[in-house]
Scaffold this active site. Structure first.
Site, PDB file in Angstrom:
ATOM      1  N   CYS A   1       0.617  -0.945   0.055  1.00 44.83           N
ATOM      2  CA  CYS A   1       0.356   0.346   0.090  1.00 44.83           C
ATOM      3  C   CYS A   1       0.876   1.166  -0.512  1.00 44.83           C
ATOM      4  CB  CYS A   1      -0.857  -0.338   1.592  1.00 44.83           C
ATOM      5  SG  CYS A   1      -1.711  -1.743   1.402  1.00 44.83           S
TER       6      CYS A   1
ATOM      7  N   GLU B   1      -4.013  -3.847  -4.792  1.00 45.22           N
ATOM      8  CA  GLU B   1      -3.696  -2.952  -5.321  1.00 45.22           C
ATOM      9  C   GLU B   1      -4.240  -2.534  -6.876  1.00 45.22           C
ATOM     10  OE1 GLU B   1      -3.226   0.225  -3.322  1.00 45.22           O
ATOM     11  OE2 GLU B   1      -2.642  -0.742  -1.616  1.00 45.22           O
TER      12      GLU B   1
HETATM   13  C1  LIG Z   1      -5.975   1.265  -1.887  1.00 47.33           C
HETATM   14  C2  LIG Z   1      -5.245   2.017  -1.730  1.00 47.33           C
HETATM   15  N1  LIG Z   1      -4.013   1.823  -1.038  1.00 47.33           N
HETATM   16  C3  LIG Z   1      -2.996   2.575  -0.831  1.00 47.33           C
HETATM   17  C4  LIG Z   1      -2.892   3.616  -0.052  1.00 47.33           C
HETATM   18  C5  LIG Z   1      -2.208   3.974  -0.445  1.00 47.33           C
HETATM   19  N2  LIG Z   1      -2.247   4.592   1.949  1.00 47.33           N
HETATM   20  C6  LIG Z   1      -2.852   3.569   2.069  1.00 47.33           C
HETATM   21  S1  LIG Z   1      -2.089   3.801   4.163  1.00 47.33           S
HETATM   22  C7  LIG Z   1      -0.727   4.285   3.673  1.00 47.33           C
HETATM   23  C8  LIG Z   1       0.640   4.100   4.276  1.00 47.33           C
HETATM   24  C9  LIG Z   1       0.714   5.153   5.782  1.00 47.33           C
HETATM   25  O1  LIG Z   1      -0.270   6.273   5.550  1.00 47.33           O
HETATM   26  C10 LIG Z   1      -0.069   4.311   2.395  1.00 47.33           C
HETATM   27  C11 LIG Z   1       0.522   5.107   1.369  1.00 47.33           C
HETATM   28  C12 LIG Z   1      -4.412   4.071  -0.401  1.00 47.33           C
HETATM   29  N3  LIG Z   1      -4.760   5.468   0.266  1.00 47.33           N
HETATM   30  N4  LIG Z   1      -5.603   3.181  -1.025  1.00 47.33           N
END
Ligand SMILES: Cc1ncc(C[n+]2csc(CCO)c2C)c(N)n1
Length: 225
Positions: free
Chosen positions: A135, A208
């Site tokens: 993520c 993702e």
């Molecule tokens: C579907 C989806 N996947 C990844 C992220 C990005 N993201 C989620 S938590 C995190 C780490 C801590 O901030 C990050 C980068 C998102 N917004 N939506």
């Protein structure tokens, strides 16, 4: 190359398919239909609430002070810092809090977060870390590449704040500790266990990819808002 850093290469096909997905590329070019982004934004808001709970589960599996402190910092980074960009665009779209609260998570969104939560409930700490790792890592990689690829039009791009958030060094620094933490935790793992960890990572990169696909198609759910 360390185990953690080699994970990206293991998932490279779907990793690159994610970067080349029309949702990501059109966001970079600034041509993405706003309705698609709005759908993404509202679904992602719900996603982040569920995602944060995975870190809460990770905390129950950790004893080390530094690990607990890193997990608590990234939970805050998710719920406070990352949410800023969501609230900014919600304001831009004129979306009321009532509308935000009335949205239901799509089928795929529920599937993705349920998978992460199941791993965090059944797996150990490193399995929990690798399920959330893509993520942060894909967003950081895609954000930086989009910023470079579309640098000539960035000023006029409606999605500039989104790109700036994920390409920024603050964001990259927030999860830098994952690499060493994962490498330390896999030190005594068997080949079979390492394979399982790798599969969990690749599977989250696939999730993702499918999240972009879901948003691009504004994939419906039979559970109505
Ligand atoms: C579907 C989806 N996947 C990844 C992220 C990005 N993201 C989620 S938590 C995190 C780490 C801590 O901030 C990050 C980068 C998102 N917004 N939506």
């Amino acid at each position: 190359m360390s185990f953690s850093r080699s994970l990206k290469q293991k998932a490279i096909k779907v990793w690159e398919d994610g970067y080349n997905h029309p949702f990501v590329q059109e966001l970079g070019a600034g041509t993405l239909h706003k309705e698609k982004f709005k759908f993404y934004l509202l679904q992602d808001y719900l996603y982040l609430l569920e995602y944060a709970k995975v870190f809460a589960m990770a905390m129950t599996k950790a004893d080390d002070e530094k690990m607990l402190s890193n997990l608590s910092s990234i939970t805050k980074a998710t719920l406070v810092d990352e949410m800023k960009v969501h609230h900014l665009y919600m304001k831009e779209f004129g979306i009321s809090e009532e509308e935000v609260k009335s949205v239901k998570a799509s089928l795929f969104n529920r599937t993705y977060t349920a998978n992460m939560q199941a791993i965090s409930l059944k797996g150990d700490l490193v399995e929990t870390l690798v399920t959330v790792f893509p993520c942060a890592w894909t967003y950081c990689d895609y954000g930086k590449r989009l910023k470079e690829q579309y640098k000539d039009n960035l000023e006029d791009n409606f999605y500039k704040s989104w790109i700036e958030t994920y390409s920024g060094s603050d964001f990259e620094n927030s999860f830098e500790w994952f690499y060493d933490a994962i490498d330390e935790l896999v030190e005594n793992k068997s080949d079979k266990e390492l394979q399982k960890i790798e599969d969990i990572f690749i599977s989250s990169v696939e999730f993702e990819y499918m999240f972009w696909e879901m948003a691009y198609n504004k994939q419906m759910s039979y559970i109505k808002d």
